[in-house]
Motif scaffolding. Structure first.
Motif, PDB file in Angstrom:
ATOM      1  N   GLU A   1      46.424  42.342  33.425  1.00 14.76           N
ATOM      2  CA  GLU A   1      46.143  43.779  33.463  1.00 14.76           C
ATOM      3  C   GLU A   1      45.769  44.364  32.113  1.00 14.76           C
ATOM      4  O   GLU A   1      45.000  45.323  32.045  1.00 14.76           O
ATOM      5  N   GLU A   2      46.344  43.832  31.039  1.00 15.95           N
ATOM      6  CA  GLU A   2      46.127  44.463  29.729  1.00 15.95           C
ATOM      7  C   GLU A   2      45.565  43.505  28.682  1.00 15.95           C
ATOM      8  O   GLU A   2      45.210  43.942  27.592  1.00 15.95           O
TER       9      GLU A   2
ATOM     10  N   MET B   1      41.210  32.134  28.406  1.00 17.94           N
ATOM     11  CA  MET B   1      40.763  32.757  27.154  1.00 17.94           C
ATOM     12  C   MET B   1      41.913  32.851  26.148  1.00 17.94           C
ATOM     13  O   MET B   1      41.711  32.629  24.953  1.00 17.94           O
TER      14      MET B   1
ATOM     15  N   GLY C   1      30.712  27.058  35.648  1.00 16.92           N
ATOM     16  CA  GLY C   1      29.994  28.180  35.056  1.00 16.92           C
ATOM     17  C   GLY C   1      29.665  29.282  36.050  1.00 16.92           C
ATOM     18  O   GLY C   1      29.661  30.464  35.684  1.00 16.92           O
ATOM     19  N   VAL C   2      29.397  28.911  37.295  1.00 18.05           N
ATOM     20  CA  VAL C   2      29.040  29.918  38.302  1.00 18.05           C
ATOM     21  C   VAL C   2      30.175  30.932  38.478  1.00 18.05           C
ATOM     22  O   VAL C   2      29.944  32.091  38.780  1.00 18.05           O
TER      23      VAL C   2
ATOM     24  N   LEU D   1      33.122  31.060  36.069  1.00 12.64           N
ATOM     25  CA  LEU D   1      33.708  31.502  34.796  1.00 12.64           C
ATOM     26  C   LEU D   1      32.758  32.371  33.967  1.00 12.64           C
ATOM     27  O   LEU D   1      33.203  33.332  33.327  1.00 12.64           O
ATOM     28  N   CYS D   2      31.477  32.054  33.982  1.00 14.98           N
ATOM     29  CA  CYS D   2      30.547  32.822  33.132  1.00 14.98           C
ATOM     30  C   CYS D   2      30.491  34.299  33.511  1.00 14.98           C
ATOM     31  O   CYS D   2      30.628  35.150  32.631  1.00 14.98           O
ATOM     32  N   PRO D   3      30.281  34.654  34.793  1.00 19.00           N
ATOM     33  CA  PRO D   3      30.290  36.100  35.093  1.00 19.00           C
ATOM     34  C   PRO D   3      31.643  36.749  34.793  1.00 19.00           C
ATOM     35  O   PRO D   3      31.693  37.915  34.401  1.00 19.00           O
ATOM     36  N   ALA D   4      32.749  35.997  34.944  1.00 23.01           N
ATOM     37  CA  ALA D   4      34.064  36.560  34.623  1.00 23.01           C
ATOM     38  C   ALA D   4      34.145  36.899  33.133  1.00 23.01           C
ATOM     39  O   ALA D   4      34.578  37.988  32.752  1.00 23.01           O
ATOM     40  N   VAL D   5      33.715  35.957  32.274  1.00 22.46           N
ATOM     41  CA  VAL D   5      33.800  36.181  30.828  1.00 22.46           C
ATOM     42  C   VAL D   5      32.756  37.201  30.366  1.00 22.46           C
ATOM     43  O   VAL D   5      33.036  38.067  29.544  1.00 22.46           O
ATOM     44  N   MET D   6      31.548  37.107  30.915  1.00 22.76           N
ATOM     45  CA  MET D   6      30.444  37.925  30.387  1.00 22.76           C
ATOM     46  C   MET D   6      30.384  39.333  30.958  1.00 22.76           C
ATOM     47  O   MET D   6      29.984  40.262  30.268  1.00 22.76           O
ATOM     48  N   TYR D   7      30.712  39.477  32.274  1.00 20.30           N
ATOM     49  CA  TYR D   7      30.652  40.821  32.867  1.00 20.30           C
ATOM     50  C   TYR D   7      31.979  41.307  33.430  1.00 20.30           C
ATOM     51  O   TYR D   7      32.051  42.433  33.926  1.00 20.30           O
ATOM     52  N   GLY D   8      33.004  40.451  33.457  1.00 22.06           N
ATOM     53  CA  GLY D   8      34.229  40.855  34.149  1.00 22.06           C
ATOM     54  C   GLY D   8      34.035  40.954  35.647  1.00 22.06           C
ATOM     55  O   GLY D   8      34.697  41.738  36.314  1.00 22.06           O
TER      56      GLY D   8
ATOM     57  N   ASP E   1      29.729  36.420  44.453  1.00 21.51           N
ATOM     58  CA  ASP E   1      30.031  36.490  45.882  1.00 21.51           C
ATOM     59  C   ASP E   1      29.773  35.114  46.530  1.00 21.51           C
ATOM     60  O   ASP E   1      29.316  34.179  45.854  1.00 21.51           O
TER      61      ASP E   1
END
Lengths: 183, 183
Positions: free
Chosen positions: B25-26, B102, B151-152, B154-161, B165
């Motif tokens: 959360e933080e 991370m 990457g499909v 983890l990358c959007p998680a790291v790069m855009y949060g 889908d």
């Protein structure tokens, strides 16, 4: 530019460089006003006056990165993809881009202004590879392809603290082009 | 188990859960002895006694994750890959695995013991997909394929949060299998 402006610009450049170096070598925990001030050779008061929060220190470090390195297009899709993925690896090696992205991910979720900085950096970073992959017209298929290319470099960096060698990058590009029917 | 052991085990479970929640959360900045103690309802002294460093707090949080969620194999490679990549997405949604990775990346580079925790977690996480991709005998080609699948998600998680889908995951698996000649 007045003397005062010039002084602030110099301080900003020194502080930005120090933040990037600390991020690369010691991680985000090391980026505190006290530590950055000591390493950069300024007073804590100077830092707090211009950049009151740790998010501000991160923001000026990202702004100081300038445009992301990109490879020149040759028109050969395979060569261009290999060059672009390799440029991403170089940005991690030389600019600690993986550490920057992880710090942004942490701060971007809670600080709006940092969310914007992150969005701009990622958009600049992905611009070229998205353009190369516009051969794929389906939007979700292209999103998948972009993340697969980013993943070959970013995943080993995040998961093992290692970077792929040239052969792994070439294999990834060949798998992608084969799968997209562009081999 | 003595009363004392039972008490420590309960404290460890409470503290681990709190560290994971704060990470999710933080972010890692929130994982300090003072803040974790307050939220979990223990004294700072108790926390410092059992887990003197922030790295210790991270270690028990990772240990409390248990085994990574994996999909059951059906023998259909495409279905199994989709299920396994989706399980990785679920681990990010439910266990904040992206934030954990991370934080480990940040601490793992400087704290040896955390480097080991990270290695064990990643090995457990990748075990199943590496097994599925053992259809690919070339080691570097398999490494590339594993990182493309990670990457499909983890990358959007790291790069855009954000997380992909179902359609993006399916497209990625289809591109991969096409490229590997397994479609």
């Amino acid at each position: 530019m007045s003397n005062e402006d010039a002084r602030v610009a110099r301080t900003r450049a020194d502080v930005s460089r120090t933040v990037r170096r600390l991020l690369a070598e010691e991680g985000w925990d090391a980026v505190t006003h006290a530590h950055v001030a000591r390493v950069a050779g300024y007073s804590k008061t100077t830092l707090y006056t211009h950049w009151p929060s740790r998010a501000d220190l991160l923001r000026i470090a990202v702004e100081s990165l300038g445009d992301m390195p990109h490879a020149e297009s040759t028109g050969d899709l395979r060569a261009d993809l290999v060059a672009e993925v390799t440029a991403f690896r170089t940005a991690i090696e030389e600019l600690a881009l993986d550490k920057v992205l992880m710090a942004l991910a942490q701060q971007g979720a809670t600080v709006d202004e940092i969310g914007e900085v992150r969005k701009a950096l990622v958009a600049d970073g992905e611009r070229h590879i998205r353009h190369l992959l516009s051969v794929t017209t389906d939007e979700r298929r292209r999103d998948a392809a972009v993340q697969m290319m980013s993943g070959v470099v970013l995943c080993p960096a995040v998961m093992y603290g290692e970077l792929p060698d040239d052969r792994v990058i070439a294999e990834a590009v060949d798998i992608l082009l084969g799968g997209l029917g562009e081999a």
